[in-house]
Design an enzyme around this catalytic site. Sequence first.
Site, PDB file in Angstrom:
ATOM      1  N   GLY A  50       0.835  -1.192   0.000  1.00  0.00           N
ATOM      2  CA  GLY A  50       0.000   0.000   0.000  1.00  0.00           C
ATOM      3  C   GLY A  50       0.872   1.245   0.000  1.00  0.00           C
ATOM      4  O   GLY A  50       2.006   1.212   0.483  1.00  0.00           O
ATOM      5  N   GLN A  55       3.041  10.070   0.927  1.00  0.00           N
ATOM      6  CA  GLN A  55       4.340   9.383   1.017  1.00  0.00           C
ATOM      7  C   GLN A  55       5.227   9.666  -0.186  1.00  0.00           C
ATOM      8  O   GLN A  55       6.426   9.422  -0.145  1.00  0.00           O
ATOM      9  CB  GLN A  55       4.134   7.870   1.154  1.00  0.00           C
ATOM     10  CG  GLN A  55       3.507   7.464   2.476  1.00  0.00           C
ATOM     11  CD  GLN A  55       3.360   5.956   2.551  1.00  0.00           C
ATOM     12  OE1 GLN A  55       2.405   5.405   2.045  1.00  0.00           O
ATOM     13  NE2 GLN A  55       4.313   5.283   3.181  1.00  0.00           N
ATOM     14  N   HIS A 139      -4.396   1.714   7.564  1.00  0.00           N
ATOM     15  CA  HIS A 139      -3.028   2.240   7.599  1.00  0.00           C
ATOM     16  C   HIS A 139      -2.858   3.336   6.540  1.00  0.00           C
ATOM     17  O   HIS A 139      -2.324   4.419   6.826  1.00  0.00           O
ATOM     18  CB  HIS A 139      -2.043   1.089   7.357  1.00  0.00           C
ATOM     19  CG  HIS A 139      -0.602   1.484   7.305  1.00  0.00           C
ATOM     20  ND1 HIS A 139       0.333   1.035   8.210  1.00  0.00           N
ATOM     21  CD2 HIS A 139       0.082   2.295   6.437  1.00  0.00           C
ATOM     22  CE1 HIS A 139       1.524   1.559   7.904  1.00  0.00           C
ATOM     23  NE2 HIS A 139       1.387   2.308   6.830  1.00  0.00           N
ATOM     24  N   GLU A 140      -3.330   3.068   5.321  1.00  0.00           N
ATOM     25  CA  GLU A 140      -3.136   4.037   4.227  1.00  0.00           C
ATOM     26  C   GLU A 140      -4.023   5.267   4.409  1.00  0.00           C
ATOM     27  O   GLU A 140      -3.588   6.398   4.146  1.00  0.00           O
ATOM     28  CB  GLU A 140      -3.406   3.380   2.869  1.00  0.00           C
ATOM     29  CG  GLU A 140      -2.508   2.193   2.536  1.00  0.00           C
ATOM     30  CD  GLU A 140      -1.025   2.478   2.701  1.00  0.00           C
ATOM     31  OE1 GLU A 140      -0.607   3.643   2.570  1.00  0.00           O
ATOM     32  OE2 GLU A 140      -0.275   1.528   2.994  1.00  0.00           O
ATOM     33  N   HIS A 143      -2.578   7.742   6.671  1.00  0.00           N
ATOM     34  CA  HIS A 143      -1.553   8.600   6.053  1.00  0.00           C
ATOM     35  C   HIS A 143      -2.169   9.893   5.521  1.00  0.00           C
ATOM     36  O   HIS A 143      -1.517  10.939   5.508  1.00  0.00           O
ATOM     37  CB  HIS A 143      -0.865   7.875   4.886  1.00  0.00           C
ATOM     38  CG  HIS A 143       0.295   7.012   5.295  1.00  0.00           C
ATOM     39  ND1 HIS A 143       1.388   7.500   5.980  1.00  0.00           N
ATOM     40  CD2 HIS A 143       0.535   5.695   5.095  1.00  0.00           C
ATOM     41  CE1 HIS A 143       2.248   6.509   6.188  1.00  0.00           C
ATOM     42  NE2 HIS A 143       1.750   5.397   5.667  1.00  0.00           N
TER      43      HIS A 143
HETATM   44 ZN   LIG Z   1       2.647   3.582   5.728  1.00  0.00          ZN
END
Ligand SMILES: [Zn+2]
Length: 177
Positions: A50, A55, A139-140, A143
């Site tokens: 992912g 990021q 989790h993504e 972000h």
């Molecule tokens: Zn991450």
Amino acid sequence: MNDVPLLPILLHPDPILRAKARPVAEGDADLVRALAPRMLATMYKAPGIGLAAPQVGEKLRLVVIDLQPDDTPSPMVLVNPEIVAASEERAVREEGCLSIPGQYADVERPARVKVRWRELDGTRREMEADDLLATCLQHEIDHLDGVMFTDRLGPLKRNMLIKKFLKEQKLKSREAM
Ligand SMILES: [Zn+2]
């Protein structure tokens, strides 16, 4: 796919990782259509399952995921994903992050989530996820709000992990000189 230029992945403590990403708007269509395949290529190369746009330095609510079941590519591109429901039941799973490479820890999250998003062509999608996909989605999407998986750890564990990561990074940059 091989010709797609890769993107540099930002590492902790880059401040962009801590910013709240803005929703993808209609005017972003070209940018997002160009960005998504590059993000997927970057994620496969890392390798990871992912990757969120912050990021790679883009403060946009865009996520790519591919759990590659049975080693078969099955890329998901999620525009403006949001968690609309989460189970009370919780699950613990080991997580890592391409922005804190080499560090892993058990993270507790809701076991199941319902997620809504749009595809690149604007189609609305909704799905319920469990197991690894539920973890990966949470989790993504974290972000996009500037939240790292380490924020979900207790302070002691978090500090140890971050310290270890920064120490290893320092060693790496020294080796590179
Ligand atoms: Zn991450």
